[in-house]
Design an enzyme around this catalytic site. Structure first.
Site, mmCIF file in Angstrom:
data_model
loop_
_atom_site.group_PDB
_atom_site.id
_atom_site.type_symbol
_atom_site.label_atom_id
_atom_site.label_comp_id
_atom_site.label_asym_id
_atom_site.label_seq_id
_atom_site.Cartn_x
_atom_site.Cartn_y
_atom_site.Cartn_z
ATOM 1 N N GLY A 41 24.652 62.222 7.289
ATOM 2 C CA GLY A 41 25.983 62.734 7.614
ATOM 3 C C GLY A 41 26.929 61.685 8.159
ATOM 4 N N GLY A 43 28.400 59.391 6.469
ATOM 5 C CA GLY A 43 29.450 59.045 5.499
ATOM 6 C C GLY A 43 29.030 58.035 4.445
ATOM 7 N N SER A 45 27.467 58.454 1.454
ATOM 8 C CA SER A 45 27.786 58.832 0.062
ATOM 9 C C SER A 45 29.287 58.765 -0.175
ATOM 10 C CB SER A 45 27.293 60.243 -0.248
ATOM 11 O OG SER A 45 25.934 60.334 0.069
ATOM 12 N N THR A 46 30.052 59.200 0.809
ATOM 13 C CA THR A 46 31.515 59.156 0.684
ATOM 14 C C THR A 46 31.964 57.718 0.450
ATOM 15 O OG1 THR A 46 31.613 60.984 2.251
ATOM 16 C CG2 THR A 46 33.663 59.779 1.883
ATOM 17 N N ARG A 71 15.964 61.540 -4.981
ATOM 18 C CA ARG A 71 14.869 62.417 -4.572
ATOM 19 C C ARG A 71 14.744 63.646 -5.493
ATOM 20 N NH1 ARG A 71 12.286 61.980 0.289
ATOM 21 N NH2 ARG A 71 12.805 60.171 1.574
ATOM 22 N N ASN A 88 9.882 55.246 -0.712
ATOM 23 C CA ASN A 88 11.212 55.582 -1.226
ATOM 24 C C ASN A 88 12.100 54.325 -1.268
ATOM 25 O OD1 ASN A 88 13.374 57.317 -1.966
ATOM 26 N ND2 ASN A 88 14.015 57.536 0.160
ATOM 27 N N ILE A 111 19.425 56.515 3.982
ATOM 28 C CA ILE A 111 19.266 56.372 5.433
ATOM 29 C C ILE A 111 18.547 55.055 5.726
ATOM 30 C CG2 ILE A 111 18.184 57.282 7.513
ATOM 31 C CD1 ILE A 111 18.543 60.086 6.439
ATOM 32 N N SER A 112 17.468 54.811 4.985
ATOM 33 C CA SER A 112 16.648 53.596 5.148
ATOM 34 C C SER A 112 16.521 53.232 6.627
ATOM 35 C CB SER A 112 17.217 52.433 4.329
ATOM 36 O OG SER A 112 18.620 52.325 4.393
ATOM 37 N N GLY A 150 11.099 66.030 12.168
ATOM 38 C CA GLY A 150 11.091 64.640 11.697
ATOM 39 C C GLY A 150 12.427 64.234 11.134
HETATM 40 N N1 LIG Z 1 13.604 64.896 7.993
HETATM 41 C C1 LIG Z 1 14.717 64.374 7.420
HETATM 42 N N2 LIG Z 1 15.273 63.239 7.915
HETATM 43 C C2 LIG Z 1 16.362 62.723 7.331
HETATM 44 N N3 LIG Z 1 16.979 63.253 6.236
HETATM 45 C C3 LIG Z 1 16.454 64.390 5.699
HETATM 46 C C4 LIG Z 1 15.317 64.993 6.271
HETATM 47 N N4 LIG Z 1 15.027 66.107 5.535
HETATM 48 C C5 LIG Z 1 15.948 66.200 4.565
HETATM 49 N N5 LIG Z 1 16.825 65.165 4.647
HETATM 50 C C6 LIG Z 1 17.910 64.935 3.649
HETATM 51 O O1 LIG Z 1 17.506 63.801 2.857
HETATM 52 C C7 LIG Z 1 18.534 62.823 2.782
HETATM 53 C C8 LIG Z 1 18.029 61.424 3.104
HETATM 54 O O2 LIG Z 1 17.292 60.888 2.059
HETATM 55 P P1 LIG Z 1 17.017 59.319 1.979
HETATM 56 O O3 LIG Z 1 16.222 59.096 0.735
HETATM 57 O O4 LIG Z 1 18.299 58.582 2.125
HETATM 58 O O5 LIG Z 1 16.113 59.100 3.300
HETATM 59 S S1 LIG Z 1 15.222 57.826 3.719
HETATM 60 O O6 LIG Z 1 16.022 56.617 3.459
HETATM 61 O O7 LIG Z 1 13.999 57.846 2.927
HETATM 62 O O8 LIG Z 1 14.939 58.008 5.167
HETATM 63 C C9 LIG Z 1 19.557 63.209 3.839
HETATM 64 O O9 LIG Z 1 20.802 63.103 3.157
HETATM 65 P P2 LIG Z 1 22.061 62.269 3.729
HETATM 66 O O10 LIG Z 1 22.703 63.205 4.683
HETATM 67 O O11 LIG Z 1 22.896 62.041 2.494
HETATM 68 O O12 LIG Z 1 21.618 60.996 4.371
HETATM 69 C C10 LIG Z 1 19.250 64.636 4.252
HETATM 70 O O13 LIG Z 1 20.168 65.515 3.634
HETATM 71 N N1 LIG Z 2 35.086 58.281 7.766
HETATM 72 C C1 LIG Z 2 34.971 59.603 7.778
HETATM 73 N N2 LIG Z 2 35.705 60.345 8.612
HETATM 74 C C2 LIG Z 2 35.576 61.684 8.656
HETATM 75 N N3 LIG Z 2 34.731 62.378 7.883
HETATM 76 C C3 LIG Z 2 33.957 61.704 7.033
HETATM 77 C C4 LIG Z 2 34.027 60.284 6.928
HETATM 78 N N4 LIG Z 2 33.123 59.883 5.991
HETATM 79 C C5 LIG Z 2 32.542 61.000 5.539
HETATM 80 N N5 LIG Z 2 33.036 62.103 6.135
HETATM 81 C C6 LIG Z 2 32.591 63.498 5.931
HETATM 82 O O1 LIG Z 2 31.330 63.620 6.580
HETATM 83 C C7 LIG Z 2 30.447 64.425 5.797
HETATM 84 C C8 LIG Z 2 29.163 63.650 5.479
HETATM 85 O O2 LIG Z 2 29.482 62.567 4.644
HETATM 86 P P1 LIG Z 2 28.480 62.000 3.552
HETATM 87 O O3 LIG Z 2 29.210 60.930 2.820
HETATM 88 O O4 LIG Z 2 27.877 63.099 2.731
HETATM 89 O O5 LIG Z 2 27.366 61.351 4.508
HETATM 90 P P2 LIG Z 2 25.885 60.833 4.203
HETATM 91 O O6 LIG Z 2 25.822 60.452 2.738
HETATM 92 O O7 LIG Z 2 25.693 59.667 5.122
HETATM 93 O O8 LIG Z 2 24.995 61.984 4.546
HETATM 94 C C9 LIG Z 2 31.221 64.835 4.559
HETATM 95 O O9 LIG Z 2 31.736 66.133 4.767
HETATM 96 C C10 LIG Z 2 32.345 63.823 4.468
HETATM 97 O O10 LIG Z 2 33.485 64.362 3.837
#
Ligand SMILES: Nc1ncnc2c1ncn2[C@@H]1O[C@H](COP(=O)(O)OS(=O)(=O)O)[C@@H](OP(=O)(O)O)[C@H]1O
Ligand SMILES: Nc1ncnc2c1ncn2[C@@H]1O[C@H](COP(=O)(O)OP(=O)(O)O)[C@@H](O)[C@H]1O
Length: 198
Positions: A41, A43, A45-46, A71, A88, A111-112, A150
Site C-alpha cells: 500500500g 504506492g 504499483s502506482t 503471484r 519469489n 515488497i521484497s 505474517g
Molecule cells: N502476509 C502478507 N504480507 C504482505 N503482503 C501480502 C500478504 N498477504 C497478501 N499480501 C499481498 O501480496 C502482495 C505482495 O506480494 P509481493 O510478491 O510483492 O511480496 S514479497 O515481495 O514476496 O514480500 C501485497 O500487495 P501490494 O500491496 O501491492 O504490495 C499484498 O496485497
Molecule cells: N503518492 C501517493 N499519494 C497518495 N496516494 C497514493 C500515492 N501513491 C499511491 N497512492 C494510493 O495508495 C493506494 C496503494 O497504492 P499502490 O500503488 O497499489 O501500492 P502498492 O503497490 O505498494 O501496494 C492506491 O489507492 C493509490 O492510489
C-alpha cells in the site's frame, strides 16, 4: 552435436548471434532494472505504472513486473513465508535480468522485504544496472485486525534499503504526487544515460 562429456548435468550455455549491445542499439536505450521496494500500500504499483507511461511517451520500451500480478502465474505456488518470499524475489530477479538483457527498462515492483534477497538480485546484474527505489507509506487495516497473519510491517519484517540509488521521500510533511515521484525516477534514468544507447 556438442559433447556432454565432463558436464555432469548435460547443460550448456548457448550463445545467440544477436546480443544485448545490438538490441540496445535498435531500441536506443540501455537495458536495466528499476527495483521498487516498500511496504504494501505504499504506492509501488502506482509509481511503476506512471513510470512506464512516462517512458512510453518518450519512446522508451519498459515492462512492469508486479509482485501481485506474478503471484497469479509464475509465482502462484508461493505464499508469504520467509522462504517463499525469498524464492519469489529470486525468480523475479532472474526474469528482470532477462528483460534487461533484452534491452528493456524493467520495473520490478515488489515488497521484497529482505535486504539479502534484494542484494542477490543486484548481484545478478552488471554494476549500475540495478536501481533500487524505495517509497515508504502504509495501509494495514486487515492485518491490524488480525485477519492476515505474517503481514509485512505488522507481524513480519521489512528491511529498508541502506544504500538505494533513489529515495522517494516525503517533502514538507507530505507525500509528493505519484507523477512527481515517477518523474524523479525517470530523471535519474536520463541523467545516468539509460535513455540513450551512447
Ligand atoms: N502476509 C502478507 N504480507 C504482505 N503482503 C501480502 C500478504 N498477504 C497478501 N499480501 C499481498 O501480496 C502482495 C505482495 O506480494 P509481493 O510478491 O510483492 O511480496 S514479497 O515481495 O514476496 O514480500 C501485497 O500487495 P501490494 O500491496 O501491492 O504490495 C499484498 O496485497
Ligand atoms: N503518492 C501517493 N499519494 C497518495 N496516494 C497514493 C500515492 N501513491 C499511491 N497512492 C494510493 O495508495 C493506494 C496503494 O497504492 P499502490 O500503488 O497499489 O501500492 P502498492 O503497490 O505498494 O501496494 C492506491 O489507492 C493509490 O492510489
Amino acid at each position: 552435436m556438442m559433447s556432454a562429456v565432463g558436464n555432469p548435468n548435460n547443460i550448456f550455455w548457448q550463445e545467440c548471434p544477436v546480443g544485448k549491445a545490438e538490441r540496445q542499439k535498435l531500441l536506443n536505450q540501455k537495458g536495466c532494472v528499476v527495483w521498487i521496494t516498500g511496504l504494501s500500500g505504499s504506492g509501488k504499483s502506482t509509481l511503476a505504472c506512471l513510470m512506464t507511461r512516462e517512458l512510453h511517451s518518450r519512446g522508451k520500451l519498459s515492462y512492469v513486473l508486479d509482485g501481485d500480478n506474478l503471484r497469479h502465474g509464475l509465482n502462484k505456488n508461493l505464499g508469504f513465508s520467509a522462504e517463499d518470499r525469498t524464492e519469489n524475489i529470486r525468480r523475479v530477479g532472474e526474469v528482470a535480468k532477462l528483460f534487461a538483457d533484452a534491452g528493456l527498462i524493467c520495473i520490478a515492483s515488489l515488497i521484497s522485504p529482505y535486504r539479502k534477497d534484494r542484494d542477490a538480485c543486484r548481484a545478478m546484474l552488471p554494476d549500475s544496472n540495478f536501481i533500487e527505489a524505495r517509497d515508504p507509506k502504509g495501509l494495514y487495516k486487515l492485518a491490524r485486525a488480525g485477519k492476515i497473519k505474517g503481514f509485512t510491517g505488522i507481524d513480519d519484517p521489512y528491511e529498508a534499503p541502506l544504500n538505494c540509488e533513489i529515495e522517494l521521500k516525503e517533502k514538507d510533511g507530505g507525500c509528493p504526487t505519484p507523477a512527481a515521484m515517477a518523474g524523479q525516477v525517470v530523471s535519474y534514468l536520463e541523467e545516468k544515460g539509460f535513455l540513450q544507447d551512447h
